[in-house]
Write an enzyme that holds these catalytic residues in place. Structure first.
Site, PDB file in Angstrom:
ATOM      1  N   GLU A 132       0.575 -51.863  71.177  1.00 53.95           N
ATOM      2  CA  GLU A 132      -0.840 -51.647  71.502  1.00 53.95           C
ATOM      3  C   GLU A 132      -1.648 -52.427  70.477  1.00 53.95           C
ATOM      4  OE1 GLU A 132      -2.174 -47.661  72.435  1.00 53.95           O
ATOM      5  OE2 GLU A 132      -4.135 -48.058  71.518  1.00 53.95           O
TER       6      GLU A 132
ATOM      7  N   GLU B  74       1.453 -42.723  69.348  1.00 55.44           N
ATOM      8  CA  GLU B  74       0.780 -42.582  68.055  1.00 55.44           C
ATOM      9  C   GLU B  74       1.007 -41.227  67.396  1.00 55.44           C
ATOM     10  OE1 GLU B  74      -3.275 -43.862  68.498  1.00 55.44           O
ATOM     11  OE2 GLU B  74      -2.685 -45.937  68.852  1.00 55.44           O
TER      12      GLU B  74
END
Length: 701
Positions: free
Chosen positions: A259, A180
């Site tokens: 994810e 991320e």
């Protein structure tokens, strides 16, 4: 202009009024869609499996069966694990295999153990590694940038991959970039080159593993850059909301929700999981979906409580819960495998007119067919992110027509789940009577909030073990001397929030201690690392009146400047900068102490001289908190008795350092205030406080 979908629904209502049903074709005559890449779960993103490894047997093996055993429970195809980087990454820190450039160790942490256990149950499970943080030595320039020296970082990752193979016989199949965070094209290309040079051509790169707002952006770079396109095998998005972009599809790369889910695992969470497993492909051509997280095995008051496929947060009791996502995911995982082929949109995969979706998959050898149907309503399937637009689902009758290689199928096995708004009336993964097929057609009456699997396979199974023991509170009194662990293990029940703590054998008859290992700020993932010192919590945020004790000693080299014990510690994870509690710091070199009401030390209750203490040796810190009073002792001497009424009234016990650096801890005790008073009385009666046996005797441990 009226949209075509609106016109279609209007005409459909007319057709229904005449007694007709929708017909959905399952037709492979024009070829298949994309290959299926599997369903998985993530261990990591902040120590989310921390409490699992210290479950007693047989409960620990039972939990692992529910997660990984084929045709038993979740039956996952992929296990994604954090490559520990000594940094806080949501609910805790995970240890790096290289705390510094001269250090290399593959006994730390529990991800190795988990990968081995997953492989024991399913040798075909795929392993995927991804770093959230990196140790600070990878960026000697002191910047928050793991890409400054791309070969150095790639070598660090390759050592982790090779360590898995050498020490655990685990093959890593996929590797990510930086969870991320922004990707770096030079690093991605360098990683591919270094993997190939190291004989790891089989390891495929997934990139960028970034949030959905920016994740598909790499597609534009891939379309422009042939070298980057050759380096990236899979495009991984986080929480894509079941949609992709035209550029992502144009790349021709497999698209993953690398994810997803991250939702409280009640019935709504189960509905979320069921919906996205179908609609990730139907809406976005996404062929792999991985849940954060695998299992909620962390203290339930840390961030994102129970955002796992199942729950196991009480190892001291052996209690665990098989939650709804396990069975709703089984509708897909038990009847497919990586390498199966999705049917194309409109020819076996798509939406139903009155809500819900269906996907069809065929085995590579063309012998087996699986169809998964879901009709999850909006309010029964909201994921934590992104926001879910309003939509309606209605009861409906649908008709399927099998064409192509399965046109002559006579019977399909049927499994069904029905979600209601309570666990007692919901039904999960229940085998139905086989469905008879006549001339390649069959009709289903679909209720709202159902998941149905139709398959030629006969291998499905709703596995079960004996009912686990009832849940119990964390046991008091509790003492940890660290002697039972192997060197480099993380002690059970401690939940490190910053820094990295592992067992160290001091040798020479001194025994084992818990040592804080991090000596510089990591290349951090979240702002918690700005705290600049190490913290480790244990117990329950329900604790209020409590006694905490530990022996502490600074390292011989690269040491911290001090250490602390704490009580009523509230807030952890990436929110640790906001932690309140009662923190008792000791700074041996300056012979000073500090009592503060928050981890940032801005709220000071008392500070002053410690008096004589062991600057380079062991010192014993004791903290008793009762009501609005906190009493602290150092080596048997009372240093303070202060009022703490304005601060949080409950929370964890804890310990840690006052700066990055080596420090050792031993003979940790947490007890009720009544037992704490007895210990303090006993200590004050003994002039020689160098022996901890009086405490052990008082607690009858």
């Amino acid at each position: 202009m009226i949209q075509l979908q609106t016109i279609y629904v209007f005409l459909h209502l007319i057709v229904l009024s005449l007694g007709y049903t929708d017909v959905y074709n399952i037709d492979d005559r024009e070829g298949f869609g994309r290959p299926f890449d599997g369903i998985g779960g993530i261990s990591g993103g902040g120590a989310t499996s921390k409490l699992l490894i210290n479950y007693p047997e047989p409960q620990r093996s039972e939990i692992l069966d529910y997660l990984f055993k084929p045709n038993f429970g979740a039956s996952l195809h992929i296990l994604k694990v954090e490559i520990g980087g000594d940094g806080q990454s949501t609910d805790g820190t995970e240890a790096s295999h290289m705390h510094n450039a001269l250090d290399e160790n593959y006994q730390r942490g529990y991800e190795w153990w988990l990968m081995v256990e997953a492989k024991k149950r399913n040798p075909n499970i795929k392993i995927y590694g991804l770093p959230w943080s990196f140790p600070g030595w990878l960026n000697p320039m002191g910047q928050r940038n793991p890409y400054q020296f791309p070969v150095l970082t790639a070598t660090y990752i390759i050592k982790w991959i090779k360590g898995a193979a050498k020490f655990y016989n685990v093959t890593v199949d996929y590797i990510g970039i930086w969870n991320e965070k922004d990707y770096d094209k030079v690093y991605v290309k360098t990683l591919r080159k270094e993997l190939d040079k190291a004989g790891l051509g089989h390891v495929k790169i997934v990139a960028p593993d970034a949030p959905h707002i920016q994740d598909w952006k790499i597609s534009e770079d891939i379309l422009k850059d042939p070298e980057l396109a050759a380096a990236v095998e899979y495009i991984g998005s986080h929480y894509p909301g079941t949609i992709t972009t035209k550029e992502a599809i144009q790349t021709g790369k497999p698209l993953w929700a690398s994810e997803d889910y991250s939702t409280f695992n009640d019935l709504v969470g189960g509905g979320c999981w069921a919906r996205i497993l179908n609609q990730n492909f139907v809406n976005g051509n996404i062929t792999g979906t991985i849940s954060w997280n695998l299992i909620a095995a962390y203290y339930d008051t840390l961030p994102f409580t129970r955002d796992g496929l199942m729950t196991a947060e009480s190892p001291w009791s052996g209690h665990y819960v098989v939650e709804s996502p396990i069975w709703l995911g089984a509708h897909t995982t038990q009847f497919t495998q990586i390498g199966w082929k999705y049917y194309r949109h409109g020819y076996g995969s798509g939406h139903f007119v009155f809500g819900g979706s269906y996907v069809s998959l065929a085995s590579p050898d063309g012998k087996d067919l699986t169809i998964i149907i879901e009709t999850m309503s909006h309010d029964h399937s909201k994921c934590i992110r992104p926001p879910l637009p309003k939509y309606n689902v209605k009861k409906q009758t649908v008709k399927f027509q099998l064409k192509g290689q399965f046109a002559n199928t006579k019977v399909l096995q049927m499994w069904k789940s029905k979600l209601r708004f309570d666990n007692t009336s919901s039904t999960f993964f229940k085998k139905q009577k086989p469905l008879q097929i006549i001339n390649g057609t069959f009709t289903l009456d679909l209720d709202v909030d159902v998941v149905i699997t139709l398959t030629t396979l006969n291998t499905g199974n709703k596995g079960s073990h004996k009912t686990p023991p009832p849940v119990k509170d964390f046991p008091l009194p509790y003492m940890e001397g660290f002697e039972k662990y192997n060197e480099h293990e993380e002690p059970f029940n401690f939940a490190q929030q910053t820094g990295s703590f592992e067992v160290k054998d001091l040798g020479g008859g001194q025994g084992k201690v818990m040592r804080q290992m991090v000596t510089q700020i990591p290349v951090y993932w979240c702002a918690a690392e700005k705290l600049n010192f190490a913290t480790n919590y244990i117990g329950s945020q329900k604790w209020s009146d409590i006694y905490v004790q530990v022996d502490a000693k600074l390292g011989e080299a690269n040491s911290s400047d001090g250490y602390f014990v704490g009580a009523r510690i509230f807030e952890g994870g990436c929110n640790i900068l906001d932690s309140t509690g009662i923190f008792f710091f000791v700074f041996p070199a300056t012979q000073r102490f500090l009592v503060t009401g928050n981890i940032g030390q801005s709220v000071i209750h008392k500070l002053g001289p410690t008096g004589k203490l062991n600057v380079k040796g062991w010192n014993t810190l004791r903290l008793l908190v009762q009501g609005s009073k906190a009493v602290g002792l150092l080596n048997g001497k009372i240093l303070f008795n202060v009022t703490v009424a304005d601060y949080k009234t409950h929370g964890f016990a804890g310990l840690g350092t006052s700066s990055w650096g080596i420090a050792d801890f031993d003979n940790f005790v947490v007890a009720s205030p009544h037992d704490g008073e007895k210990i303090i009385d006993n200590v004050l009666r003994n002039a020689d406080d160098s022996n901890v046996s009086p405490e052990i005797d008082v607690l009858n441990l």
